[in-house]
Design an enzyme around this catalytic site. Sequence first.
Site, PDB file in Angstrom:
ATOM      1  CG  HIS A   1      -1.815  -1.097   1.427  1.00 25.38           C
ATOM      2  ND1 HIS A   1      -1.602  -2.081   2.361  1.00 25.38           N
ATOM      3  CD2 HIS A   1      -2.970  -1.412   0.806  1.00 25.38           C
ATOM      4  CE1 HIS A   1      -2.597  -2.949   2.316  1.00 25.38           C
ATOM      5  NE2 HIS A   1      -3.438  -2.580   1.376  1.00 25.38           N
TER       6      HIS A   1
ATOM      7  N   GLY B   1      -2.572  -1.868  -7.137  1.00 24.78           N
ATOM      8  CA  GLY B   1      -1.478  -2.837  -7.176  1.00 24.78           C
ATOM      9  C   GLY B   1      -1.736  -3.957  -8.162  1.00 24.78           C
TER      10      GLY B   1
ATOM     11  CB  SER C   1      -1.670 -10.315   1.283  1.00 27.30           C
ATOM     12  OG  SER C   1      -3.017 -10.441   1.693  1.00 27.30           O
TER      13      SER C   1
END
Length: 288
Positions: A46, A156, A194
């Site tokens: 992120h 992403g 993740s």
Amino acid sequence: MIFTEHITGMEIVRLVAETKAKISKFKAEGKTIGFVPTMGALHQGHLSLTEASVKNNDITIVSIFVNPTQFNNPNDLTSYPRTLEDDLEKLSIYNPDLIFIPEVNEIYPEPDTRIFDFGLLDSVMEGKNRPGHFNGVAQVVSRLFDIVTPNDAYFGQKDFQQVSVIKQMVKDLKLNVNIVPCPIVREKDGLAMSSRNVLLSKEQRKNASKISETLFKACNLAGELNVTQLKNWVVEEINKNSYLSVEYFEIVDDTTLEQVKDWNESNNKVGCITVQVGKVRLIDNVTF
Ligand code: AMP
């Protein structure tokens, strides 16, 4: 609750009206807006999107919103990690201008009943295995785009199919937003970062690196094996590990998402995988 504002100098906004007003002001000053939509539990993946936005836009807005309409599994929604204070601390490194953290009723004052049709793009792979997921993604992203009106929006490549769906949505709705796909950020052992990785046990986490390891090996084997042989090899190789169970592995054209049956069929091929690790579902992909 506004308990977190003191951590950083970043501005936190929770209301749609307030966010819109601030953005109107930025636009009136001629500033470009970069937008990074997230569901929080932030990691370096992120942050790489945030960094790219800050670098390329006058103003960067990051949203943190766990969107209920994209979860087809209620347990997945309840167990989704929520780490707001940590998230804000991580974001402060890149110092985006606004953090938009709405409640569900701000985004959906009424239930969103819109049904999107993305054809093949959402009927294969994640679309097939998580019915309604991409419809929920399109609902929230279109709503967020409507509020933020970004020039650039950063996504992403880890969620490879999501990028295809969003690009199509932008086309279908004739939105004036530039979609910027960003590379997958990985842990040292290769596992794609993740938010769900924190849900893995120590042993599961250790074994999960087998997923990317196998995908990278598959890239090297692509010259020796045909597409079917390679697909079978990947599935067998990963399933040999008792912690891992492959849900699907497909090799598709990166634009149409049509299955590639022969290496010569498409110029740009992507191998997309979903693996169940205990109760956690992990996705990854690699370009051939
Ligand atoms: P999420 O919070 O899972 O909805 O993800 C928000 C954005 O971060 C999406 O555009 C994701 O594709 C992106 N993202 C998640 N993990 C990674 C990663 N490992 N590398 C790059 N981008 C990522």
